[in-house]
Scaffold this motif. Structure first.
Motif, PDB file in Angstrom:
ATOM      1  N   THR A   1      -4.581  -6.308   1.188  1.00 40.01           N
ATOM      2  CA  THR A   1      -3.803  -6.864   2.299  1.00 40.01           C
ATOM      3  C   THR A   1      -3.188  -5.756   3.150  1.00 40.01           C
ATOM      4  O   THR A   1      -3.231  -5.802   4.383  1.00 40.01           O
ATOM      5  N   ILE A   2      -2.635  -4.732   2.501  1.00 38.18           N
ATOM      6  CA  ILE A   2      -2.020  -3.624   3.244  1.00 38.18           C
ATOM      7  C   ILE A   2      -3.071  -2.882   4.062  1.00 38.18           C
ATOM      8  O   ILE A   2      -2.810  -2.441   5.185  1.00 38.18           O
ATOM      9  N   SER A   3      -4.280  -2.771   3.525  1.00 42.86           N
ATOM     10  CA  SER A   3      -5.338  -2.023   4.213  1.00 42.86           C
ATOM     11  C   SER A   3      -5.894  -2.755   5.430  1.00 42.86           C
ATOM     12  O   SER A   3      -6.743  -2.224   6.140  1.00 42.86           O
ATOM     13  N   THR A   4      -5.416  -3.983   5.687  1.00 43.38           N
ATOM     14  CA  THR A   4      -5.846  -4.684   6.912  1.00 43.38           C
ATOM     15  C   THR A   4      -5.159  -4.097   8.151  1.00 43.38           C
ATOM     16  O   THR A   4      -5.564  -4.387   9.274  1.00 43.38           O
ATOM     17  N   ALA A   5      -4.127  -3.277   7.949  1.00 48.66           N
ATOM     18  CA  ALA A   5      -3.454  -2.626   9.078  1.00 48.66           C
ATOM     19  C   ALA A   5      -4.379  -1.580   9.689  1.00 48.66           C
ATOM     20  O   ALA A   5      -5.042  -0.836   8.959  1.00 48.66           O
ATOM     21  N   PRO A   6      -4.454  -1.496  11.001  1.00 49.00           N
ATOM     22  CA  PRO A   6      -5.324  -0.519  11.671  1.00 49.00           C
ATOM     23  C   PRO A   6      -5.030   0.915  11.218  1.00 49.00           C
ATOM     24  O   PRO A   6      -3.873   1.334  11.162  1.00 49.00           O
ATOM     25  N   GLY A   7      -6.075   1.639  10.845  1.00 49.45           N
ATOM     26  CA  GLY A   7      -5.923   3.041  10.460  1.00 49.45           C
ATOM     27  C   GLY A   7      -5.448   3.266   9.044  1.00 49.45           C
ATOM     28  O   GLY A   7      -5.179   4.405   8.638  1.00 49.45           O
ATOM     29  N   VAL A   8      -5.330   2.187   8.263  1.00 46.35           N
ATOM     30  CA  VAL A   8      -4.870   2.322   6.870  1.00 46.35           C
ATOM     31  C   VAL A   8      -6.007   1.924   5.936  1.00 46.35           C
ATOM     32  O   VAL A   8      -6.404   0.765   5.882  1.00 46.35           O
ATOM     33  N   GLY A   9      -6.543   2.893   5.221  1.00 47.84           N
ATOM     34  CA  GLY A   9      -7.637   2.626   4.299  1.00 47.84           C
ATOM     35  C   GLY A   9      -7.145   2.132   2.954  1.00 47.84           C
ATOM     36  O   GLY A   9      -5.936   2.142   2.674  1.00 47.84           O
ATOM     37  N   LEU A  10      -8.084   1.706   2.123  1.00 42.84           N
ATOM     38  CA  LEU A  10      -7.735   1.158   0.805  1.00 42.84           C
ATOM     39  C   LEU A  10      -7.058   2.200  -0.075  1.00 42.84           C
ATOM     40  O   LEU A  10      -6.081   1.909  -0.768  1.00 42.84           O
ATOM     41  N   LYS A  11      -7.535   3.439  -0.031  1.00 45.36           N
ATOM     42  CA  LYS A  11      -6.943   4.494  -0.864  1.00 45.36           C
ATOM     43  C   LYS A  11      -5.502   4.781  -0.440  1.00 45.36           C
ATOM     44  O   LYS A  11      -4.621   4.971  -1.279  1.00 45.36           O
ATOM     45  N   THR A  12      -5.277   4.797   0.871  1.00 47.11           N
ATOM     46  CA  THR A  12      -3.913   5.028   1.372  1.00 47.11           C
ATOM     47  C   THR A  12      -3.006   3.873   0.963  1.00 47.11           C
ATOM     48  O   THR A  12      -1.853   4.084   0.568  1.00 47.11           O
ATOM     49  N   ALA A  13      -3.526   2.654   1.042  1.00 52.34           N
ATOM     50  CA  ALA A  13      -2.744   1.478   0.651  1.00 52.34           C
ATOM     51  C   ALA A  13      -2.386   1.539  -0.839  1.00 52.34           C
ATOM     52  O   ALA A  13      -1.261   1.206  -1.232  1.00 52.34           O
ATOM     53  N   GLN A  14      -3.331   1.972  -1.659  1.00 49.44           N
ATOM     54  CA  GLN A  14      -3.078   2.083  -3.096  1.00 49.44           C
ATOM     55  C   GLN A  14      -2.018   3.149  -3.381  1.00 49.44           C
ATOM     56  O   GLN A  14      -1.139   2.961  -4.225  1.00 49.44           O
ATOM     57  N   LYS A  15      -2.105   4.262  -2.647  1.00 42.37           N
ATOM     58  CA  LYS A  15      -1.118   5.329  -2.814  1.00 42.37           C
ATOM     59  C   LYS A  15       0.268   4.841  -2.413  1.00 42.37           C
ATOM     60  O   LYS A  15       1.265   5.131  -3.067  1.00 42.37           O
ATOM     61  N   LEU A  16       0.320   4.093  -1.322  1.00 40.66           N
ATOM     62  CA  LEU A  16       1.581   3.531  -0.830  1.00 40.66           C
ATOM     63  C   LEU A  16       2.223   2.656  -1.909  1.00 40.66           C
ATOM     64  O   LEU A  16       3.425   2.755  -2.166  1.00 40.66           O
TER      65      LEU A  16
END
Length: 198
Positions: A110-125
């Protein structure tokens, strides 16, 4: 630090707003969510809570219609790899409660649906903010479904007046959720007032 800017909304675009304060136009980066809240206020007085982002070659102001959004923004940019633009994109895609819920439920997709945010970045977040972000509706005290709706109303109502959602929820956990809505709000305000010295 500039906590807020109060003035006349002179212009608004998809990613920024210009506020006229005594003849000086302040350009503030904004999320889609904040833009939607102020889009009909051109020529009118508005107040935006602000964050000043300073880097080696740039100083930028970001504006938020609600303190809750500003609070989440500052937590998001504390995650390495997430800058102000990515944080603004996340807050423009997910409401504060939806973001908290996604973090609480490890929902990187769900977080990775934001423009410019990949799945790995979302997981790190999620990993970095899991213990820092609280206050989702899922964390309201357990009660009957009709009471859950009432408790959410209390949180939403007091958030409008600047009380952090997490703080309101902590107070509600001490109260009887079966009380009438007005009484819950009154008691919550009483406790918040005592604890903040108001």
């Amino acid at each position: 630090m500039i906590h807020f800017i109060h003035g006349t909304l002179a212009d608004i675009k998809s990613d920024f707003a210009v506020i006229d304060c005594g003849g000086v136009g302040f350009k503030l980066g904004i999320s889609v969510a904040t833009g939607a809240k102020i889009s009909q206020k051109v020529g009118k007085d508005i107040l935006l809570y602000t964050y000043m982002a300073v880097s080696e070659d740039n100083i930028s102001l970001y504006g938020f219609a609600e303190e809750d959004e500003l609070e989440l923004f500052t937590k998001l940019i504390s995650v390495s790899g997430i800058g102000p633009k990515a944080a603004t994109a996340i807050l423009g895609t997910l409401s504060p409660d939806a973001l908290r819920s996604a973090i609480a439920n490890n929902d990187a997709k769900t977080i990775s649906t934001a423009p410019g945010v990949g799945l790995k970045t979302a997981q790190k977040l999620i990993i970095e903010l899991k213990d820092k972000i609280t206050g989702t509706s899922a964390e309201l005290p357990a009660s009957a479904p009709k009471d859950n709706e009432k408790l959410t109303q209390v949180v939403d109502t007091l958030a409008v007046y600047g009380f952090p959602r997490g703080t309101v929820i902590d107070v509600l956990k001490r109260l009887d959720s079966s009380l009438p809505l007005e009484e819950l709000i009154a008691q919550t305000l009483r406790i918040l007032g005592k604890e903040s010295g108001r």
